[in-house]
Design a protein around this motif. Sequence first.
Motif, PDB file in Angstrom:
ATOM      1  N   LEU A 169      -6.305   4.090  -6.208  1.00 12.50           N
ATOM      2  CA  LEU A 169      -5.776   2.788  -5.819  1.00 12.50           C
ATOM      3  C   LEU A 169      -4.302   2.952  -5.486  1.00 12.50           C
ATOM      4  CD1 LEU A 169      -8.265   2.204  -7.726  1.00 12.50           C
ATOM      5  CD2 LEU A 169      -7.191   0.009  -8.155  1.00 12.50           C
ATOM      6  N   PRO A 170      -3.915   2.783  -4.213  1.00 12.94           N
ATOM      7  CA  PRO A 170      -2.490   2.847  -3.885  1.00 12.94           C
ATOM      8  C   PRO A 170      -1.709   1.825  -4.694  1.00 12.94           C
ATOM      9  CG  PRO A 170      -3.834   2.808  -1.900  1.00 12.94           C
ATOM     10  CD  PRO A 170      -4.754   2.518  -3.043  1.00 12.94           C
ATOM     11  N   GLY A 171      -0.428   2.113  -4.912  1.00 15.31           N
ATOM     12  CA  GLY A 171       0.394   1.264  -5.758  1.00 15.31           C
ATOM     13  C   GLY A 171       0.634  -0.114  -5.188  1.00 15.31           C
ATOM     14  N   ALA A 172       1.219  -0.974  -5.984  1.00 12.75           N
ATOM     15  CA  ALA A 172       1.426  -2.378  -5.625  1.00 12.75           C
ATOM     16  C   ALA A 172       2.813  -2.631  -5.041  1.00 12.75           C
ATOM     17  CB  ALA A 172       1.212  -3.249  -6.855  1.00 12.75           C
ATOM     18  N   VAL A 175       3.313   9.917   1.960  1.00 13.80           N
ATOM     19  CA  VAL A 175       2.327   9.013   2.544  1.00 13.80           C
ATOM     20  C   VAL A 175       3.006   7.704   2.907  1.00 13.80           C
ATOM     21  CG1 VAL A 175       0.236   7.688   2.111  1.00 13.80           C
ATOM     22  CG2 VAL A 175       0.427  10.027   1.269  1.00 13.80           C
ATOM     23  N   ASP A 176       2.789   7.269   4.113  1.00 17.52           N
ATOM     24  CA  ASP A 176       3.288   5.983   4.576  1.00 17.52           C
ATOM     25  C   ASP A 176       2.231   4.940   4.248  1.00 17.52           C
ATOM     26  OD1 ASP A 176       4.269   3.796   5.831  1.00 17.52           O
ATOM     27  OD2 ASP A 176       4.350   4.666   7.835  1.00 17.52           O
ATOM     28  N   LEU A 177       2.558   3.992   3.355  1.00 16.72           N
ATOM     29  CA  LEU A 177       1.572   3.017   2.923  1.00 16.72           C
ATOM     30  C   LEU A 177       1.200   2.024   4.020  1.00 16.72           C
ATOM     31  CD1 LEU A 177       2.576   2.243  -0.760  1.00 16.72           C
ATOM     32  CD2 LEU A 177       0.663   3.571   0.072  1.00 16.72           C
ATOM     33  N   ALA A 178       1.951   1.989   5.095  1.00 16.59           N
ATOM     34  CA  ALA A 178       1.529   1.183   6.230  1.00 16.59           C
ATOM     35  C   ALA A 178       0.277   1.816   6.827  1.00 16.59           C
ATOM     36  CB  ALA A 178       2.636   1.105   7.272  1.00 16.59           C
ATOM     37  N   VAL A 179      -0.704   0.990   7.144  1.00 17.55           N
ATOM     38  CA  VAL A 179      -1.958   1.513   7.664  1.00 17.55           C
ATOM     39  C   VAL A 179      -2.211   0.953   9.052  1.00 17.55           C
ATOM     40  CG1 VAL A 179      -3.062   1.978   5.458  1.00 17.55           C
ATOM     41  CG2 VAL A 179      -3.175  -0.321   6.427  1.00 17.55           C
ATOM     42  N   ALA A 180      -2.918   1.726   9.864  1.00 21.21           N
ATOM     43  CA  ALA A 180      -3.182   1.334  11.233  1.00 21.21           C
ATOM     44  C   ALA A 180      -4.682   1.318  11.490  1.00 21.21           C
ATOM     45  CB  ALA A 180      -2.506   2.306  12.198  1.00 21.21           C
ATOM     46  N   PRO A 181      -5.182   0.339  12.259  1.00 23.66           N
ATOM     47  CA  PRO A 181      -6.617   0.266  12.546  1.00 23.66           C
ATOM     48  C   PRO A 181      -7.037   1.289  13.583  1.00 23.66           C
ATOM     49  CG  PRO A 181      -5.466  -1.492  13.676  1.00 23.66           C
ATOM     50  CD  PRO A 181      -4.438  -0.782  12.839  1.00 23.66           C
ATOM     51  N   MET A 226      -6.270  -1.720  -0.777  1.00 23.70           N
ATOM     52  CA  MET A 226      -7.518  -0.994  -0.597  1.00 23.70           C
ATOM     53  C   MET A 226      -7.592   0.117  -1.625  1.00 23.70           C
ATOM     54  SD  MET A 226      -6.542   1.300   2.754  1.00 23.70           S
ATOM     55  CE  MET A 226      -6.351  -0.144   3.776  1.00 23.70           C
ATOM     56  N   THR A 227      -8.679   0.865  -1.589  1.00 24.85           N
ATOM     57  CA  THR A 227      -8.759   2.139  -2.301  1.00 24.85           C
ATOM     58  C   THR A 227      -8.692   3.248  -1.268  1.00 24.85           C
ATOM     59  OG1 THR A 227     -11.172   2.251  -2.129  1.00 24.85           O
ATOM     60  CG2 THR A 227     -10.266   1.147  -4.066  1.00 24.85           C
TER      61      THR A 227
END
Length: 395
Positions: free
Chosen positions: A320-323, A57-63, A330-331
């Motif tokens: 909850l994704p890691g820190a 999973v790529d923790l970068a998120v896109a709108p 986010m969750t």
Amino acid sequence: MSVSPRMRRLAETDPAARDLIARLIGRAVRGLPRMRTDAPGGFVFTMRAGTAPDGRVDLAVAPEGTSLRYAAIVALGARLLAPDEQRAALGGDTVDELVGALVNRLEDTGPGAVTSLGDVALICWAAAEAGHGKLELALARLAAADPAGGGPVFTVDAAWVASALAAVRDAGGAPGAEEHLGRARDRLLDGLRGRSLYAHEVGGTGLVPRYRAHVGCFADQVYPVQALARVGDDRAVAAADAVANGICAVQGAEGQWWWHYDARTGEVVEGYPVYSVHQHAMAPMALLDLADAGGTAHHLAVAKGVRWLAGTAETGASMLPGAEPGEPVMTWRKVARNDPRKAVRGVRAATTRLRPGWRIGSLDRRFPPVVVDRECRPYELGWLLHTWLAPTSRE
């Protein structure tokens, strides 16, 4: 950020659950600015995580997309933040400015006109809670969108209408609002006649296919509980109490708030997906509002639902994704069955229509709940703030 009475009460019930909610509130304030769009008052529809080249999973998120409805819910939550925190959460705006932009959308009569009853109700509700100067305009638009004798409406929309009008009443009232509130209250109460829980529509029939007309989702329960609690008279609170007791009675062993119910019997039709927002915000929101109105206090059920997020029984993983760097603050949205065609919920709606309680057990083995939906939507963070930063809580 000040500690609300609700947060203190949760700490008394379950300190670990309280700590988790405190972390989520911090994530919400950091995450909401990333969900803004360039449009006035705009928020995205969702933020979705991608997949890295190695399959992780790529923790970068896109709108993706935009949502007026979600912006109104964000306003309802962010109004409880201090002014400097509002600007931090809203990308430089205050809630008054955000609500103003939303109410202005109600004046648009062109292709972008707001036609959804639920959207109009949420904007009116936000304007009432924020004490916005254009509340009368929003209220007039709500009256036009929800005329007397207007026929069936979706249960969630009906609940939002009642909550909006209760907020108008609590803000000092307005011409015609009390009468409209009475109709909205009665519509919700009539929706329970002969039923244990709410189905997907009230005020008539025809919006939902016959094979699943007996089914109500989790949102169809909690928003009316909240609305009736906010209306606040004895009959409304008693009805809210009955629905709340019904969903609490079938809460999952690990705190899951299930998705689909048989409105006739109160039984669970299909449990999955289990949504994070139901666990950390929507169930607590309705149940705490009910307690504030003098109904049954379900503090243990609330805490149990929150704890599910830390390590789900279905996957063993936290929602909850890691820190680590790039944290999407986010969750993750939900845990669902490995069932992209949604066959299980369709089959169970059909079988329970024929015979209440009829379950084909092999579906659980064929389609296990092991899929994590790695996205988050702005309304999830809005309801989180709205729920836990509220200034009062009945003991």
